[in-house]
Scaffold this motif. Structure first.
Motif, PDB file in Angstrom:
ATOM      1  N   VAL A  95       0.908  -1.269  -0.099  1.00 62.82           N
ATOM      2  CA  VAL A  95      -0.034  -0.010   0.110  1.00 62.82           C
ATOM      3  C   VAL A  95       1.025   1.140   0.142  1.00 62.82           C
ATOM      4  O   VAL A  95       1.791   1.349   0.906  1.00 62.82           O
ATOM      5  N   TRP A  96       0.740   2.262  -1.031  1.00 60.17           N
ATOM      6  CA  TRP A  96       1.538   3.189  -1.106  1.00 60.17           C
ATOM      7  C   TRP A  96       0.789   4.589  -1.158  1.00 60.17           C
ATOM      8  O   TRP A  96       0.181   4.947  -2.088  1.00 60.17           O
ATOM      9  N   ASN A  97       1.128   5.400  -0.019  1.00 55.82           N
ATOM     10  CA  ASN A  97       0.424   6.750  -0.155  1.00 55.82           C
ATOM     11  C   ASN A  97       1.241   7.553   0.721  1.00 55.82           C
ATOM     12  O   ASN A  97       0.668   8.308   1.703  1.00 55.82           O
ATOM     13  N   ASP A 105       3.108  11.165   1.748  1.00 59.41           N
ATOM     14  CA  ASP A 105       2.861  12.635   1.344  1.00 59.41           C
ATOM     15  C   ASP A 105       3.838  13.105   0.382  1.00 59.41           C
ATOM     16  O   ASP A 105       5.073  13.016   0.706  1.00 59.41           O
ATOM     17  N   SER A 144       3.293   9.425  -6.696  1.00 58.40           N
ATOM     18  CA  SER A 144       2.153   8.254  -7.261  1.00 58.40           C
ATOM     19  C   SER A 144       1.832   8.780  -8.427  1.00 58.40           C
ATOM     20  O   SER A 144       0.606   8.716  -8.857  1.00 58.40           O
ATOM     21  N   PHE A 182      -1.848   2.303  -5.283  1.00 55.79           N
ATOM     22  CA  PHE A 182      -1.314   3.765  -5.259  1.00 55.79           C
ATOM     23  C   PHE A 182      -2.833   4.392  -4.612  1.00 55.79           C
ATOM     24  O   PHE A 182      -3.769   4.673  -5.428  1.00 55.79           O
ATOM     25  N   GLU A 183      -2.862   4.509  -3.341  1.00 52.81           N
ATOM     26  CA  GLU A 183      -4.092   4.990  -2.691  1.00 52.81           C
ATOM     27  C   GLU A 183      -4.670   6.263  -3.175  1.00 52.81           C
ATOM     28  O   GLU A 183      -5.753   6.531  -3.290  1.00 52.81           O
ATOM     29  N   ARG A 184      -3.667   7.266  -3.754  1.00 51.89           N
ATOM     30  CA  ARG A 184      -4.230   8.419  -4.164  1.00 51.89           C
ATOM     31  C   ARG A 184      -4.600   8.526  -5.446  1.00 51.89           C
ATOM     32  O   ARG A 184      -5.153   9.281  -6.184  1.00 51.89           O
TER      33      ARG A 184
END
Length: 286
Positions: free
Chosen positions: A9-11, A13, A164, A179-181
């Motif tokens: 899980v990649w998010n 800032d 992302s 890519f959560e965003r």
């Protein structure tokens, strides 16, 4: 059904930190780190080849402006001509890091959109101008850039990963990133693939240089090796990446692949060319 818990899980800032009213983003910092490391490596190569410091000093300004302008114009003209060429406001946005908002105001946004293929063209033009100014052999400078260019390419792709952006296609490989965003699907981390590949190409280039020595610079081999390996990898890695603009969906190859082909051809030509004895190269090392 995809088991989402099996993936990364990649998010992060995208903002690295704030310095007063100034926002420092990971992408900008990666650009800076890649530029500084490339600068230091080039300085080491110049010293190894006994090229005077006064010929090296102007290089950073030429290359910084050339690559930034090339990357920006490359994105605007290759990927979004329908936007940037439709009004004077949008043409201004090509050159300045601002955006004309719907309410009529202008907002400082930074350069949102840079294309590596355009950066290569901008770099070559900048090197040509630099060589006219310093009287150095262009093939010597191009070869030196061929040796170190992997470091900049690697950090730029790491910056894309932190943002992302330039995401891969949906996949079920165990190292996929979510890519959560962007969305909740596991995707190829294409940015990471490229960063690793460019790091390996950098190590190979440096190893060849150390084996063959300073006298091997100026033939065009290193410049050609850089273009051929980086953009051949770029051509094939595009198959794992999502298209960046809607118009690419109707093409047999995406824009990244189309633009890679001439650079690969130039790279092969540079490696295979028969270099002439370069008087400038001899004079520059005195």
């Amino acid at each position: 059904m995809l088991h989402l818990l099996n993936y990364i899980v990649w998010n992060p800032d995208p903002v690295m930190f704030h310095l007063g009213g100034l926002t420092i983003r990971w992408y900008s910092m990666c650009w800076l780190v890649g530029l500084v490391l490339g600068y230091l490596m080039m300085h080491r190569l110049y010293k190894d080849q006994q090229i005077p410091d006064e010929k090296f000093d102007p290089l950073l300004l030429y290359i910084f402006v050339g690559i930034l302008a090339g990357c920006r114009l490359g994105h605007c003209l290759f990927y979004e001509p329908g936007y940037f060429l439709t009004s004077w406001d949008h043409i201004i946005e090509m050159f300045l890091p601002i955006r004309h908002m719907a309410d009529g105001s202008w907002k400082l946004t930074g350069y949102q959109g840079l294309a590596s293929h355009g950066g290569v063209v901008g770099m070559i033009i900048a090197i040509w101008l630099y060589c006219r100014h310093t009287k150095l052999s262009m093939w010597v400078v191009l070869d030196n850039f061929g040796i170190v260019s992997g470091v900049g390419a690697m950090f730029i792709r790491l910056g894309n990963l932190m943002n992302s952006e330039i995401i891969g296609k949906v996949t079920d490989v165990p190292w996929a990133f979510i890519f959560e965003r962007v969305d909740g699907y596991p995707r190829h981390p294409g940015q990471l693939y490229e960063a690793i590949a460019y790091g390996i190409i950098l190590l190979i280039s440096v190893a060849i240089y150390k084996h063959r020595g300073p006298k091997s610079v100026g033939t065009g081999f290193y410049f050609g090796f850089c273009l051929t390996t980086i953009f051949t990898f770029r051509f094939f890695i595009e198959y794992t990446k999502e298209i960046q603009e809607a118009f690419e969906a109707g093409l047999p190859f995406d824009m990244g692949q189309v633009l890679s082909v001439p650079l690969i051809a130039i790279g092969i030509w540079a490696m295979c060319r028969k270099p002439k004895k370069d008087k400038e190269k001899t004079e520059s090392t005195k």
